[in-house]
Enzyme design. Structure first.
Site, short mmCIF file in Angstrom:
data_model
loop_
_atom_site.label_atom_id
_atom_site.label_comp_id
_atom_site.label_asym_id
_atom_site.label_seq_id
_atom_site.Cartn_x
_atom_site.Cartn_y
_atom_site.Cartn_z
N ASN A 9 0.88 -1.17 0.00
CA ASN A 9 0.00 0.00 0.00
C ASN A 9 0.91 1.22 0.00
O ASN A 9 1.54 1.52 1.01
CB ASN A 9 -0.89 -0.03 1.26
CG ASN A 9 -1.69 1.25 1.42
OD1 ASN A 9 -1.75 2.08 0.51
ND2 ASN A 9 -2.31 1.41 2.58
N HIS A 94 -9.33 1.49 4.81
CA HIS A 94 -8.06 1.60 5.53
C HIS A 94 -8.25 2.53 6.73
O HIS A 94 -9.02 3.49 6.66
CB HIS A 94 -6.96 2.14 4.60
CG HIS A 94 -5.61 2.04 5.22
ND1 HIS A 94 -5.14 2.98 6.11
CD2 HIS A 94 -4.64 1.11 5.10
CE1 HIS A 94 -3.92 2.61 6.51
NE2 HIS A 94 -3.59 1.48 5.91
N GLU A 96 -6.55 4.84 7.87
CA GLU A 96 -6.27 6.26 7.59
C GLU A 96 -7.48 6.92 6.93
O GLU A 96 -7.78 8.09 7.18
CB GLU A 96 -5.01 6.38 6.71
CG GLU A 96 -3.76 6.10 7.53
CD GLU A 96 -2.60 5.50 6.75
OE1 GLU A 96 -2.59 5.59 5.51
OE2 GLU A 96 -1.70 4.95 7.40
N GLU A 166 -5.16 -4.78 10.50
CA GLU A 166 -4.09 -3.82 10.74
C GLU A 166 -4.31 -3.08 12.05
O GLU A 166 -5.09 -2.10 12.09
CB GLU A 166 -4.03 -2.79 9.60
CG GLU A 166 -3.82 -3.39 8.23
CD GLU A 166 -3.23 -2.39 7.25
OE1 GLU A 166 -2.14 -2.66 6.75
OE2 GLU A 166 -3.85 -1.34 7.02
N GLY A 172 3.00 2.16 10.66
CA GLY A 172 3.99 3.22 10.49
C GLY A 172 4.77 3.54 11.75
O GLY A 172 5.45 4.56 11.82
P1 13P Z 1 3.31 0.22 7.52
O1 13P Z 1 3.74 -1.06 6.89
O2 13P Z 1 4.08 1.42 7.00
O3 13P Z 1 3.25 0.14 9.01
O4 13P Z 1 1.81 0.50 7.03
C1 13P Z 1 0.87 -0.51 7.16
C2 13P Z 1 -0.34 -0.14 6.39
O5 13P Z 1 -1.06 0.77 6.77
C3 13P Z 1 -0.63 -0.87 5.16
O6 13P Z 1 -1.91 -0.63 4.71
#
Ligand code: 13P
Length: 248
Positions: A9, A94, A96, A166, A172
């Site tokens: 992603n 997601h 976010e 997730e 992140g």
């Molecule tokens: P990271 O791998 O950067 O922690 O992000 C995970 C993510 O949100 C994938 O959709």
């Protein structure tokens, strides 16, 4: 049995020219992959990505989609736009998008139904905050997200959907969930699919883990019985992504 899937992603990263250059570098590195390899990219990168990935193991997906067919929805992207551009997958819900763009479980459900109607494979995201984990309501929260996301999805379509677990606190942050934490929730999701449909269907749906997946932790995570691969953010922006696809 379920085929492993490793999906990147990119979030809001890489321009169209960077996309072409990166795929040219990555494609030979994942040639030997036995799993499905997907990169979900920003909308303007879809066409260059599809072109650059032609003849390789890499399939291209989008990061979002609207649930209407067409019309007055300024700034939105329709399912037909994605399929015509050559996308095969689409990330939906997601964290976010839920946190920063007010996406709801109901909206994710509408999008999932529409994606299936158009032959796109939805990667439906779920995950708890750190507070919810500390409150001990992780599984309750995820069951609610998934129950609503799957409302009206026919049993025969479930095998063409993917769920990504997730934990928000692991995204992140470099703070990866332990394999036990990740397996526990992915197992609970599979159990829910068995309750909503049946055991056979639950055995067919692919469930991914996402949150700070890296070459160093991918192998152990992906070997868990209910984890069928990963949804990878930061590590999918570098050619090191090949080491997540082909862990040692
Ligand atoms: P990271 O791998 O950067 O922690 O992000 C995970 C993510 O949100 C994938 O959709």
């Amino acid at each position: 049995m379920r085929k492993r899937l490793v999906a990147g992603n990119w979030k809001m990263n890489k321009t169209p020219s960077e996309t072409r250059a990166f795929l040219k570098e990555l494609a030979p590195l994942v040639k030997g992959a036995k799993c499905d390899v997907v990169l979900c990219v920003p909308a303007v990168d879809l066409i260059p990505a599809v072109e650059a990935a032609k003849g390789s193991r890499i399939k291209i997906g989008a990061e979002n989609m609207h649930f209407e067919e067409k019309g007055a929805f300024t700034g939105e992207i329709s399912p037909a736009m994605l399929t015509d551009a050559g996308a095969k997958y689409v990330i939906l819900g997601h964290s976010e998008r839920r946190e920063m763009f007010a996406e709801t479980n109901e909206g994710v459900n509408k999008k999932a139904l529409k994606a299936i109607e158009h032959g796109l494979i939805p990667i439906i995201c779920c995950g708890e905050t750190l507070t919810q984990r500390e409150q001990g309501i992780t599984v309750d929260h995820i069951r609610q997200q998934i129950r609503i996301a799957y409302l009206g999805i026919a049993k025969e379509d479930v095998k063409n959907t993917v769920i990504a677990y997730e934990p928000i606190w692991a995204i992140g942050t470099g703070k990866v969930a332990t394999t036990e934490q990740a397996e526990e929730v992915c197992g609970a999701i599979r159990k829910l699919i068995a309750e909503l449909y049946d055991r056979k269907t639950a055995g067919q749906v692919r469930i991914l883990y996402g949150g700070s997946v890296a070459p160093s932790n991918a192998k152990e995570l992906f070997e868990q019985p209910d984890i069928d691969g990963g949804l990878v953010g930061g590590a999918s922006l570098k050619t090191d992504f090949a080491k997540v696809v082909l862990p040692e």
